[in-house]
Design a protein around this motif. Structure first.
Motif, PDB file in Angstrom:
ATOM      1  N   ALA A   5      45.536 -13.085  -8.141  1.00 13.85           N
ATOM      2  CA  ALA A   5      45.319 -11.912  -7.658  1.00 13.85           C
ATOM      3  C   ALA A   5      44.145 -11.241  -7.836  1.00 13.85           C
ATOM      4  O   ALA A   5      43.626 -10.630  -7.470  1.00 13.85           O
ATOM      5  CB  ALA A   5      46.428 -10.944  -8.325  1.00 13.85           C
ATOM      6  N   ASP A   6      43.467 -11.851  -8.915  1.00 15.46           N
ATOM      7  CA  ASP A   6      42.052 -11.189  -9.494  1.00 15.46           C
ATOM      8  C   ASP A   6      40.997 -11.846  -9.158  1.00 15.46           C
ATOM      9  O   ASP A   6      39.773 -11.802  -9.575  1.00 15.46           O
ATOM     10  CB  ASP A   6      42.157 -10.824 -10.999  1.00 15.46           C
ATOM     11  CG  ASP A   6      42.304 -12.142 -11.821  1.00 15.46           C
ATOM     12  OD1 ASP A   6      42.640 -13.311 -11.293  1.00 15.46           O
ATOM     13  OD2 ASP A   6      42.058 -12.173 -12.994  1.00 15.46           O
ATOM     14  N   SER A   7      41.129 -12.895  -8.234  1.00 10.13           N
ATOM     15  CA  SER A   7      40.123 -13.859  -7.854  1.00 10.13           C
ATOM     16  C   SER A   7      39.047 -13.215  -6.863  1.00 10.13           C
ATOM     17  O   SER A   7      39.413 -12.322  -6.032  1.00 10.13           O
ATOM     18  CB  SER A   7      40.392 -15.082  -7.130  1.00 10.13           C
ATOM     19  OG  SER A   7      39.368 -15.879  -6.575  1.00 10.13           O
ATOM     20  N   ARG A   8      37.789 -13.435  -6.948  1.00  7.05           N
ATOM     21  CA  ARG A   8      36.696 -12.774  -6.025  1.00  7.05           C
ATOM     22  C   ARG A   8      36.566 -13.452  -4.726  1.00  7.05           C
ATOM     23  O   ARG A   8      36.036 -12.951  -3.808  1.00  7.05           O
ATOM     24  CB  ARG A   8      35.478 -13.067  -6.791  1.00  7.05           C
ATOM     25  CG  ARG A   8      34.797 -14.344  -6.692  1.00  7.05           C
ATOM     26  CD  ARG A   8      33.208 -14.460  -6.981  1.00  7.05           C
ATOM     27  NE  ARG A   8      32.749 -15.739  -6.646  1.00  7.05           N
ATOM     28  CZ  ARG A   8      32.303 -15.960  -5.446  1.00  7.05           C
ATOM     29  NH1 ARG A   8      32.176 -15.186  -4.666  1.00  7.05           N
ATOM     30  NH2 ARG A   8      31.841 -17.318  -5.486  1.00  7.05           N
ATOM     31  N   LEU A   9      37.555 -14.572  -4.689  1.00  5.93           N
ATOM     32  CA  LEU A   9      37.377 -15.243  -3.286  1.00  5.93           C
ATOM     33  C   LEU A   9      38.241 -14.399  -2.448  1.00  5.93           C
ATOM     34  O   LEU A   9      38.393 -14.734  -1.100  1.00  5.93           O
ATOM     35  CB  LEU A   9      38.037 -16.583  -3.359  1.00  5.93           C
ATOM     36  CG  LEU A   9      37.057 -17.347  -4.339  1.00  5.93           C
ATOM     37  CD1 LEU A   9      37.713 -18.814  -4.600  1.00  5.93           C
ATOM     38  CD2 LEU A   9      35.652 -17.730  -3.812  1.00  5.93           C
ATOM     39  N   ILE A  10      39.174 -13.506  -2.716  1.00  2.00           N
ATOM     40  CA  ILE A  10      40.107 -12.932  -1.819  1.00  2.00           C
ATOM     41  C   ILE A  10      39.334 -12.239  -0.859  1.00  2.00           C
ATOM     42  O   ILE A  10      38.442 -11.535  -1.054  1.00  2.00           O
ATOM     43  CB  ILE A  10      41.068 -11.970  -2.486  1.00  2.00           C
ATOM     44  CG1 ILE A  10      41.873 -12.815  -3.267  1.00  2.00           C
ATOM     45  CG2 ILE A  10      41.859 -11.029  -1.582  1.00  2.00           C
ATOM     46  CD1 ILE A  10      43.022 -12.204  -4.356  1.00  2.00           C
ATOM     47  N   GLY A  11      39.699 -12.420   0.616  1.00  2.00           N
ATOM     48  CA  GLY A  11      39.037 -11.846   1.601  1.00  2.00           C
ATOM     49  C   GLY A  11      37.665 -12.542   2.222  1.00  2.00           C
ATOM     50  O   GLY A  11      37.178 -12.102   3.039  1.00  2.00           O
ATOM     51  N   ARG A  12      37.327 -13.332   1.242  1.00  6.15           N
ATOM     52  CA  ARG A  12      36.019 -14.214   1.690  1.00  6.15           C
ATOM     53  C   ARG A  12      36.301 -15.536   2.759  1.00  6.15           C
ATOM     54  O   ARG A  12      37.638 -16.003   2.400  1.00  6.15           O
ATOM     55  CB  ARG A  12      34.993 -14.649   0.362  1.00  6.15           C
ATOM     56  CG  ARG A  12      34.698 -13.398  -0.314  1.00  6.15           C
ATOM     57  CD  ARG A  12      33.946 -13.869  -1.488  1.00  6.15           C
ATOM     58  NE  ARG A  12      33.476 -12.803  -2.276  1.00  6.15           N
ATOM     59  CZ  ARG A  12      32.049 -12.341  -2.212  1.00  6.15           C
ATOM     60  NH1 ARG A  12      31.128 -13.028  -1.581  1.00  6.15           N
ATOM     61  NH2 ARG A  12      31.917 -11.264  -3.108  1.00  6.15           N
ATOM     62  N   THR A  13      35.474 -16.017   3.360  1.00  8.57           N
ATOM     63  CA  THR A  13      35.814 -17.328   3.962  1.00  8.57           C
ATOM     64  C   THR A  13      34.942 -18.433   2.960  1.00  8.57           C
ATOM     65  O   THR A  13      34.184 -17.969   2.292  1.00  8.57           O
ATOM     66  CB  THR A  13      35.066 -17.592   5.329  1.00  8.57           C
ATOM     67  OG1 THR A  13      33.804 -17.386   5.168  1.00  8.57           O
ATOM     68  CG2 THR A  13      35.660 -16.322   5.992  1.00  8.57           C
ATOM     69  N   LEU A  14      35.281 -19.856   2.982  1.00 12.85           N
ATOM     70  CA  LEU A  14      34.533 -20.660   2.333  1.00 12.85           C
ATOM     71  C   LEU A  14      33.192 -20.854   2.553  1.00 12.85           C
ATOM     72  O   LEU A  14      32.505 -20.684   1.519  1.00 12.85           O
ATOM     73  CB  LEU A  14      35.270 -22.202   2.640  1.00 12.85           C
ATOM     74  CG  LEU A  14      36.455 -22.280   2.120  1.00 12.85           C
ATOM     75  CD1 LEU A  14      37.095 -23.812   2.580  1.00 12.85           C
ATOM     76  CD2 LEU A  14      36.702 -22.249   0.850  1.00 12.85           C
ATOM     77  N   PRO A  15      32.789 -20.526   3.777  1.00 11.72           N
ATOM     78  CA  PRO A  15      31.055 -20.246   4.038  1.00 11.72           C
ATOM     79  C   PRO A  15      30.580 -19.391   3.350  1.00 11.72           C
ATOM     80  O   PRO A  15      29.299 -19.577   3.038  1.00 11.72           O
ATOM     81  CB  PRO A  15      30.955 -20.513   5.524  1.00 11.72           C
ATOM     82  CG  PRO A  15      32.192 -21.370   5.918  1.00 11.72           C
ATOM     83  CD  PRO A  15      33.411 -20.671   5.162  1.00 11.72           C
ATOM     84  N   SER A  16      31.161 -18.029   3.078  1.00  5.52           N
ATOM     85  CA  SER A  16      30.365 -17.077   2.980  1.00  5.52           C
ATOM     86  C   SER A  16      30.822 -17.120   1.153  1.00  5.52           C
ATOM     87  O   SER A  16      30.247 -16.023   0.692  1.00  5.52           O
ATOM     88  CB  SER A  16      31.096 -15.876   3.345  1.00  5.52           C
ATOM     89  OG  SER A  16      32.465 -15.668   3.252  1.00  5.52           O
ATOM     90  N   SER A  17      31.519 -17.714   0.849  1.00  4.46           N
ATOM     91  CA  SER A  17      31.910 -17.762  -0.873  1.00  4.46           C
ATOM     92  C   SER A  17      30.957 -18.189  -1.817  1.00  4.46           C
ATOM     93  O   SER A  17      30.564 -17.802  -3.124  1.00  4.46           O
ATOM     94  CB  SER A  17      33.339 -18.802  -1.165  1.00  4.46           C
ATOM     95  OG  SER A  17      33.129 -19.947  -0.803  1.00  4.46           O
ATOM     96  N   GLY A  18      30.021 -18.923  -1.136  1.00  7.18           N
ATOM     97  CA  GLY A  18      28.879 -19.563  -2.305  1.00  7.18           C
ATOM     98  C   GLY A  18      29.520 -20.668  -3.194  1.00  7.18           C
ATOM     99  O   GLY A  18      28.501 -20.842  -4.202  1.00  7.18           O
ATOM    100  N   ILE A  19      30.593 -21.045  -3.102  1.00 10.06           N
ATOM    101  CA  ILE A  19      31.172 -22.071  -4.341  1.00 10.06           C
ATOM    102  C   ILE A  19      30.227 -23.236  -4.481  1.00 10.06           C
ATOM    103  O   ILE A  19      30.059 -23.347  -5.755  1.00 10.06           O
ATOM    104  CB  ILE A  19      32.539 -22.626  -3.961  1.00 10.06           C
ATOM    105  CG1 ILE A  19      33.575 -21.268  -3.732  1.00 10.06           C
ATOM    106  CG2 ILE A  19      33.064 -23.654  -4.692  1.00 10.06           C
ATOM    107  CD1 ILE A  19      34.845 -21.465  -3.035  1.00 10.06           C
ATOM    108  N   ALA A  20      29.580 -23.764  -3.424  1.00  7.06           N
ATOM    109  CA  ALA A  20      28.900 -24.950  -3.760  1.00  7.06           C
ATOM    110  C   ALA A  20      27.519 -24.459  -4.290  1.00  7.06           C
ATOM    111  O   ALA A  20      27.302 -25.306  -5.229  1.00  7.06           O
ATOM    112  CB  ALA A  20      28.475 -25.650  -2.227  1.00  7.06           C
ATOM    113  N   ASP A  21      26.990 -23.359  -4.033  1.00  6.16           N
ATOM    114  CA  ASP A  21      25.668 -23.220  -4.703  1.00  6.16           C
ATOM    115  C   ASP A  21      25.879 -22.553  -6.091  1.00  6.16           C
ATOM    116  O   ASP A  21      25.199 -22.952  -7.030  1.00  6.16           O
ATOM    117  CB  ASP A  21      25.019 -22.045  -3.914  1.00  6.16           C
ATOM    118  CG  ASP A  21      24.415 -22.498  -2.636  1.00  6.16           C
ATOM    119  OD1 ASP A  21      23.834 -23.605  -2.582  1.00  6.16           O
ATOM    120  OD2 ASP A  21      24.869 -22.018  -1.512  1.00  6.16           O
TER     121      ASP A  21
END
Length: 611
Positions: free
Chosen positions: A322-338
């Protein structure tokens, strides 16, 4: 007149019986029973030492199993088997057998049993089974027959194959050598092969069709194994899909993989195919199709870092909290890889969330919500950083990707170890070139060391290759075998047997000799049975006026009928942990096979030698 056995011999037989009963009842674990057996032997021989020995000699005998070459051999073989698994060296063989099994499970098992039997006729059955164990564990993971239903039948086939030639097992060589020393003519390699093949044809239906049904399934249905992930497979320049249609490679796709909205015509590197499948199926599809389920630059960086740091790549399932910053984001816009250097190679939305909050960006990418499950690939430290920083929770299902760059190396090491033990090392001596066979203990240890040195197996992960229950069971069985031999229990049993055979027919005498050797070999060792039984068989033949050869063969066959207990032979112990077997599994499946083989072999010997 046969006297009473010594109290040491009586105690040795009592401990053996108690150990068997404890295993059969199954109320205590194998480790506890084995350690208790060692403790009883140690304490008993310390306070009541064997004749001519000191109390400390008894301690040395009780704990000798932990330093015995047989235990070292088994541990080394386990390490090499682990090396084949973690490098993916056996994947081609597993895929071939998978295709055979998919045609028909029963035909696939029959094919495997025959191959195992034939190989074991010329190659020591231990390395043969070591090669096959990881393959059949991999087949079980692919959803085919559970390992618990295949490994005991395969072990039986390898032991039957080793029985068929004079070089099939070290026990056969020992019996033949002792018989020659006693005056019998030396047997050729295939001297008694027809006798064994006839008996094995009688036993084959039981091993093939009945034995698997007597074994329970050790397959564990896990939630993550049923979870379907969605991803986009990127076609690379090296992909087998490049320049081909998907239908051309459909037969090579793993079960559980589905493609959606595939573009018509030939596929090219710029294509991204929507794909769904399980955790394991997605990993296998990436390997087989040589495509990437995340941007190629991320995958390449992870592989490069893994090689530079000497750390294995892991794939884990993580849920969005519930407290993840990823909520509402897409994978391309999340910047996870970078940000973290990890790759998300699949997403799963639970059925309870479907249709409730499905939101898509303008590019058609799904926005993440609480409860979504991500399939994340990366180095363990980077995955942990990602978990802490972005409010994720790691679920079950963590897997380490095979180090495929070392697959050929691991297969070469295993092949060389098997060749050294079975074929031999070219050696030049006074008589010219000849093949010098290396004991399996030496070749296996060298192979295990090379697995560590080359990085095929990480030393800090060696615990995953070894089984504690197998280690203490081997140590206990070695100690018990020595006590049975040195206390005189084996000699006394032999004398009792010899005194009673004079009243039996030749056929019954052969069966009794075989059964007695089987009893000794299933609780002591093959070498003990061979050493004790061969001279007795020779003496009995002289007393009864029978040819010695069928009597000696009865001993040889009996020494190899070691199916009824896990302590009877080292391959029995090798399969124990992989098949999740209990002591009574061996008794339940092995005793009928022993009876079938004793009857078939005895009848064939009587017919062959005209007794």
């Amino acid at each position: 007149m046969i006297g009473m056995p010594s109290y040491h011999a009586i105690a040795a037989m009592a401990v053996t019986l108690a150990m068997f009963v404890a295993f059969a009842r199954g109320r205590m674990s194998i480790e506890i029973i084995s350690l208790l057996t060692i403790a009883v032997i140690a304490v008993g021989l310390y306070f009541f030492p064997l004749e001519g020995s000191a109390p400390t000699d008894g301690l040395q005998l009780a704990f000798s199993g932990f330093g015995h070459y047989a235990l070292i051999t088994i541990c080394a073989l386990m390490v090499m088997g682990r090396g084949l698994v973690v490098t993916g060296a056996l994947e081609p063989a597993a895929r071939f057998l998978e295709r055979v099994f998919k045609v028909n499970l029963q035909l696939g098992l029959l094919f495997s049993l025959v191959v195992c039997f034939v190989l074991s006729m010329g190659v020591n059955n231990t390395p043969v089974l070591v090669l096959l164990i990881p393959i059949f564990v991999a087949l079980a993971e692919r959803g085919l027959m559970p390992a618990s239903k295949t490994l005991i039948p395969l072990n039986a086939a390898s032991l039957l194959g080793g029985l068929a030639t004079t070089i099939g097992t070290s026990t056969n060589i020992l019996v033949v050598s002792i018989a020659v020393d006693l005056g019998m003519e030396r047997m050729g390699v295939f001297h008694f092969t027809p006798i064994v093949i006839v008996a094995c044809l009688v036993a084959l239906p039981y091993v093939w069709l009945v034995m698997p049904r007597m074994l329970k399934s050790n397959r564990i249905e896990q939630v993550h194994a049923l979870r379907k992930f969605e991803t986009r497979l990127r076609i690379t320049e090296n992909s087998i899909l490049n320049g081909r249609e998907l239908s051309e490679v459909a037969s090579r796709l793993p079960d559980g993989i589905e493609f959606h909205d595939v573009p018509p015509g030939l596929l090219r590197p710029q294509h991204r195919l929507l794909m769904t499948g399980t955790h394991e199926a997605i990993e296998e599809a990436m390997s087989v199709l040589r495509g990437d389920a995340a941007p190629s630059w991320v995958i390449d960086r992870i592989r490069r870092n893994s090689h530079d740091k000497g750390v294995d790549i892991a794939v884990v399932e993580m849920t969005v909290t519930a407290d993840s910053r990823l909520i509402g984001r897409t994978l391309p816009s999340s910047g996870i890889a970078d940000l973290y250097g990890v790759a998300v190679i699949g997403t799963h939305r639970p059925e309870r969330l479907l249709g409730e909050k499905d939101q898509y960006s303008e590019g058609g990418d799904m926005r993440l919500i609480e409860g979504d499950v991500l399939l994340v690939m990366g180095l363990p430290a980077d995955i942990e950083h990602f978990e802490r920083a972005d409010g994720l929770l790691t679920l079950e299902g963590r897997r380490e990707l095979p180090r495929r760059s070392k697959a050929v190396l691991a297969a070469t090491i295993m092949g060389a170890s098997v060749a050294l033990a079975s074929v031999g090392l070219p050696f030049y001596g006074s008589g010219g070139f000849y093949l010098l066979k290396v004991p399996i203990a030496i070749s296996a240890l060298l192979g295990a060391i090379l697995m560590f040195v080359t990085g095929c197996v990480k030393f800090d992960r060696v615990g995953r290759a070894l089984s504690a229950s197998v280690i203490v069971l081997v140590a206990a069985s070695i100690a018990l075998g020595r006590v049975i031999l040195e206390s005189g229990a084996a000699d006394w049993i032999g004398l009792v047997m010899a005194s009673g055979l004079q009243y039996l027919t030749p056929a019954a005498s052969l069966a009794v000799i075989m059964l007695t050797m089987t009893l000794i070999t299933n609780f002591a060792s093959n070498a003990t049975a061979a050493t004790v039984g061969t001279p007795i068989a020779f003496a009995i033949a002289n007393q009864l006026g029978l040819p010695p050869e069928p009597m000696v063969l009865a001993v040889l066959f009996g020494c190899n009928l070691c199916y009824a207990t896990p302590i009877a032979y080292q391959t029995n112990m090798l399969i124990m942990s992989e098949g999740s077997y209990e002591f009574f599994d061996y008794v339940r499946t092995g005793v009928p096979l022993v009876i079938i083989m004793v009857v078939a072999l005895s009848a064939t010997l009587v017919f062959t030698y005209g007794l």
